[in-house]
Design a protein around this motif. Sequence first.
Motif, PDB file in Angstrom:
ATOM      1  N   ARG A 123       1.076   8.101   2.815  1.00 50.60           N
ATOM      2  CA  ARG A 123       1.770   9.396   2.872  1.00 50.60           C
ATOM      3  C   ARG A 123       3.137   9.289   3.514  1.00 50.60           C
ATOM      4  O   ARG A 123       4.025  10.104   3.248  1.00 50.60           O
ATOM      5  N   THR A 124       3.311   8.268   4.352  1.00 41.60           N
ATOM      6  CA  THR A 124       4.600   8.097   5.019  1.00 41.60           C
ATOM      7  C   THR A 124       5.476   7.059   4.327  1.00 41.60           C
ATOM      8  O   THR A 124       6.535   6.716   4.826  1.00 41.60           O
ATOM      9  N   GLY A 125       5.018   6.572   3.171  1.00 41.48           N
ATOM     10  CA  GLY A 125       5.812   5.610   2.427  1.00 41.48           C
ATOM     11  C   GLY A 125       5.069   4.302   2.220  1.00 41.48           C
ATOM     12  O   GLY A 125       3.956   4.108   2.720  1.00 41.48           O
ATOM     13  N   PRO A 126       5.677   3.374   1.472  1.00 44.85           N
ATOM     14  CA  PRO A 126       5.012   2.112   1.178  1.00 44.85           C
ATOM     15  C   PRO A 126       4.888   1.224   2.420  1.00 44.85           C
ATOM     16  O   PRO A 126       5.773   1.192   3.271  1.00 44.85           O
ATOM     17  N   VAL A 127       3.768   0.527   2.506  1.00 39.91           N
ATOM     18  CA  VAL A 127       3.520  -0.442   3.579  1.00 39.91           C
ATOM     19  C   VAL A 127       3.352  -1.810   2.929  1.00 39.91           C
ATOM     20  O   VAL A 127       2.438  -2.015   2.131  1.00 39.91           O
ATOM     21  N   HIS A 128       4.247  -2.724   3.276  1.00 36.79           N
ATOM     22  CA  HIS A 128       4.225  -4.063   2.696  1.00 36.79           C
ATOM     23  C   HIS A 128       3.290  -4.926   3.536  1.00 36.79           C
ATOM     24  O   HIS A 128       3.671  -5.431   4.593  1.00 36.79           O
ATOM     25  N   ALA A 129       2.050  -5.109   3.070  1.00 34.64           N
ATOM     26  CA  ALA A 129       1.043  -5.819   3.857  1.00 34.64           C
ATOM     27  C   ALA A 129       1.174  -7.331   3.745  1.00 34.64           C
ATOM     28  O   ALA A 129       1.016  -8.051   4.740  1.00 34.64           O
ATOM     29  N   LEU A 130       1.434  -7.846   2.546  1.00 36.98           N
ATOM     30  CA  LEU A 130       1.538  -9.284   2.317  1.00 36.98           C
ATOM     31  C   LEU A 130       2.768  -9.571   1.483  1.00 36.98           C
ATOM     32  O   LEU A 130       3.122  -8.780   0.601  1.00 36.98           O
ATOM     33  N   GLN A 131       3.382 -10.710   1.735  1.00 37.69           N
ATOM     34  CA  GLN A 131       4.603 -11.057   1.008  1.00 37.69           C
ATOM     35  C   GLN A 131       4.644 -12.557   0.714  1.00 37.69           C
ATOM     36  O   GLN A 131       4.504 -13.388   1.614  1.00 37.69           O
ATOM     37  N   ALA A 132       4.772 -12.885  -0.556  1.00 35.20           N
ATOM     38  CA  ALA A 132       5.020 -14.256  -1.015  1.00 35.20           C
ATOM     39  C   ALA A 132       4.009 -15.255  -0.465  1.00 35.20           C
ATOM     40  O   ALA A 132       4.371 -16.304   0.072  1.00 35.20           O
ATOM     41  N   ILE A 133       2.729 -14.941  -0.636  1.00 40.73           N
ATOM     42  CA  ILE A 133       1.670 -15.823  -0.148  1.00 40.73           C
ATOM     43  C   ILE A 133       1.367 -16.885  -1.202  1.00 40.73           C
ATOM     44  O   ILE A 133       1.023 -16.568  -2.345  1.00 40.73           O
ATOM     45  N   ASP A 134       1.482 -18.138  -0.810  1.00 36.28           N
ATOM     46  CA  ASP A 134       1.074 -19.281  -1.628  1.00 36.28           C
ATOM     47  C   ASP A 134       0.077 -20.091  -0.803  1.00 36.28           C
ATOM     48  O   ASP A 134       0.409 -20.552   0.295  1.00 36.28           O
ATOM     49  N   LEU A 135      -1.119 -20.277  -1.346  1.00 30.00           N
ATOM     50  CA  LEU A 135      -2.155 -20.977  -0.588  1.00 30.00           C
ATOM     51  C   LEU A 135      -3.161 -21.587  -1.553  1.00 30.00           C
ATOM     52  O   LEU A 135      -3.570 -20.945  -2.523  1.00 30.00           O
ATOM     53  N   THR A 136      -3.550 -22.820  -1.267  1.00 34.80           N
ATOM     54  CA  THR A 136      -4.610 -23.485  -2.014  1.00 34.80           C
ATOM     55  C   THR A 136      -5.705 -23.906  -1.053  1.00 34.80           C
ATOM     56  O   THR A 136      -5.427 -24.475   0.007  1.00 34.80           O
ATOM     57  N   ALA A 157     -11.491 -11.726  -2.990  1.00 37.22           N
ATOM     58  CA  ALA A 157     -12.819 -11.245  -3.379  1.00 37.22           C
ATOM     59  C   ALA A 157     -12.783 -10.224  -4.500  1.00 37.22           C
ATOM     60  O   ALA A 157     -13.846  -9.745  -4.913  1.00 37.22           O
ATOM     61  N   ASP A 158     -11.607  -9.868  -4.990  1.00 34.69           N
ATOM     62  CA  ASP A 158     -11.466  -8.854  -6.039  1.00 34.69           C
ATOM     63  C   ASP A 158     -11.949  -7.479  -5.568  1.00 34.69           C
ATOM     64  O   ASP A 158     -12.383  -6.654  -6.367  1.00 34.69           O
ATOM     65  N   LEU A 159     -11.834  -7.232  -4.258  1.00 38.94           N
ATOM     66  CA  LEU A 159     -12.137  -5.908  -3.723  1.00 38.94           C
ATOM     67  C   LEU A 159     -10.898  -5.038  -3.686  1.00 38.94           C
ATOM     68  O   LEU A 159     -10.977  -3.844  -3.394  1.00 38.94           O
ATOM     69  N   ASP A 160      -9.752  -5.609  -3.973  1.00 37.23           N
ATOM     70  CA  ASP A 160      -8.486  -4.896  -4.097  1.00 37.23           C
ATOM     71  C   ASP A 160      -7.623  -5.686  -5.065  1.00 37.23           C
ATOM     72  O   ASP A 160      -7.930  -6.835  -5.387  1.00 37.23           O
ATOM     73  N   GLN A 161      -6.550  -5.070  -5.524  1.00 33.44           N
ATOM     74  CA  GLN A 161      -5.699  -5.707  -6.532  1.00 33.44           C
ATOM     75  C   GLN A 161      -4.315  -5.986  -5.966  1.00 33.44           C
ATOM     76  O   GLN A 161      -3.753  -5.167  -5.232  1.00 33.44           O
ATOM     77  N   PRO A 162      -3.732  -7.142  -6.285  1.00 33.61           N
ATOM     78  CA  PRO A 162      -2.402  -7.463  -5.766  1.00 33.61           C
ATOM     79  C   PRO A 162      -1.320  -6.632  -6.435  1.00 33.61           C
ATOM     80  O   PRO A 162      -1.476  -6.197  -7.583  1.00 33.61           O
ATOM     81  N   THR A 163      -0.237  -6.418  -5.718  1.00 40.24           N
ATOM     82  CA  THR A 163       0.937  -5.763  -6.294  1.00 40.24           C
ATOM     83  C   THR A 163       1.713  -6.744  -7.162  1.00 40.24           C
ATOM     84  O   THR A 163       2.270  -6.381  -8.193  1.00 40.24           O
ATOM     85  N   PHE A 211       0.848  -1.190   0.000  1.00 40.03           N
ATOM     86  CA  PHE A 211       0.000   0.000   0.000  1.00 40.03           C
ATOM     87  C   PHE A 211       0.888   1.246   0.000  1.00 40.03           C
ATOM     88  O   PHE A 211       1.853   1.328   0.777  1.00 40.03           O
ATOM     89  N   ASP A 212       0.575   2.186  -0.850  1.00 43.15           N
ATOM     90  CA  ASP A 212       1.271   3.470  -0.847  1.00 43.15           C
ATOM     91  C   ASP A 212       0.577   4.410   0.123  1.00 43.15           C
ATOM     92  O   ASP A 212      -0.626   4.654   0.017  1.00 43.15           O
TER      93      ASP A 212
END
Length: 282
Positions: A33-46, A71-77, A30-31
Amino acid sequence: MTRSTARDETPRTGLPGPDAVTVEGLDKVFDTRTGPVHALQAIDLTVSAGEFVSLIGPSGCGKSTLMRLIADLDQPTAGSVRVFGKTADRARRDQDYGIAFQQAGLLPWRTVAGNVGLPLQLHGTDAAARRARIAELLEMVGLSDFADRYPDQLSGGMQQRVAIARALAERPSLLLMDEPFGALDEMTRERMQTELVRICAETGAAVVFVTHSIPEAVFLSDRVVVMSPRPGRIQQIVPMSLEQTAARTDELREDASFFEMVTAVREALHQGTPTARGVENR
């Protein structure tokens, strides 16, 4: 609901077709005002068709963000999400999933029947079919006698049952549930958990369920996905190995295997060295 064995990483549901959810290499930044926030990283799940998977982790670890991406309510980086082999966007437009949140989100000016039938009305279902489906759903969630009531005439647990019925209106094969029982008292919450087990058994829907409650995750799930603090990663996956897998009733909460699995998830959550059987490193 389908239950995995202690050694299975992915339960064999026996259901044809693609997995309910496939997440590969998922990142979300997420971008701000104070810079990027890395919310999720390298998620693999079935998540298999018909499987119940809970997401648990500390606040801010990205559980709800992961659900919003499915849910397609947001888009992945980076990375990809597929729902029943489709893109998340296509699955959303095909109404392949239903969503329930912590707040029931009922429209106060519509009756219980009107709230349950709203998705059907929006998608042009004819009146007779809509009435039949509403009656079926209200019977399923035990609210047939409350069809003409309004949300402010219902308890919190009843409102959540209406929200679940609404999420099931178009017969989705996947339910996405973000702390749907988080605002309820403990007794009502346990009743709702038992109701959800029954509903999922009747519908055969897969479920991705966000919760902060370890006992809730253990009671409901085939597998519990434990996430790390931000950036959220899958720290461990704990398959549920319970004695009473055929029918998850209130008696299960007093079973030794239940407490064993609660301990396993708690150890994984606190990044201890898991010793309970059924814990898998990821």
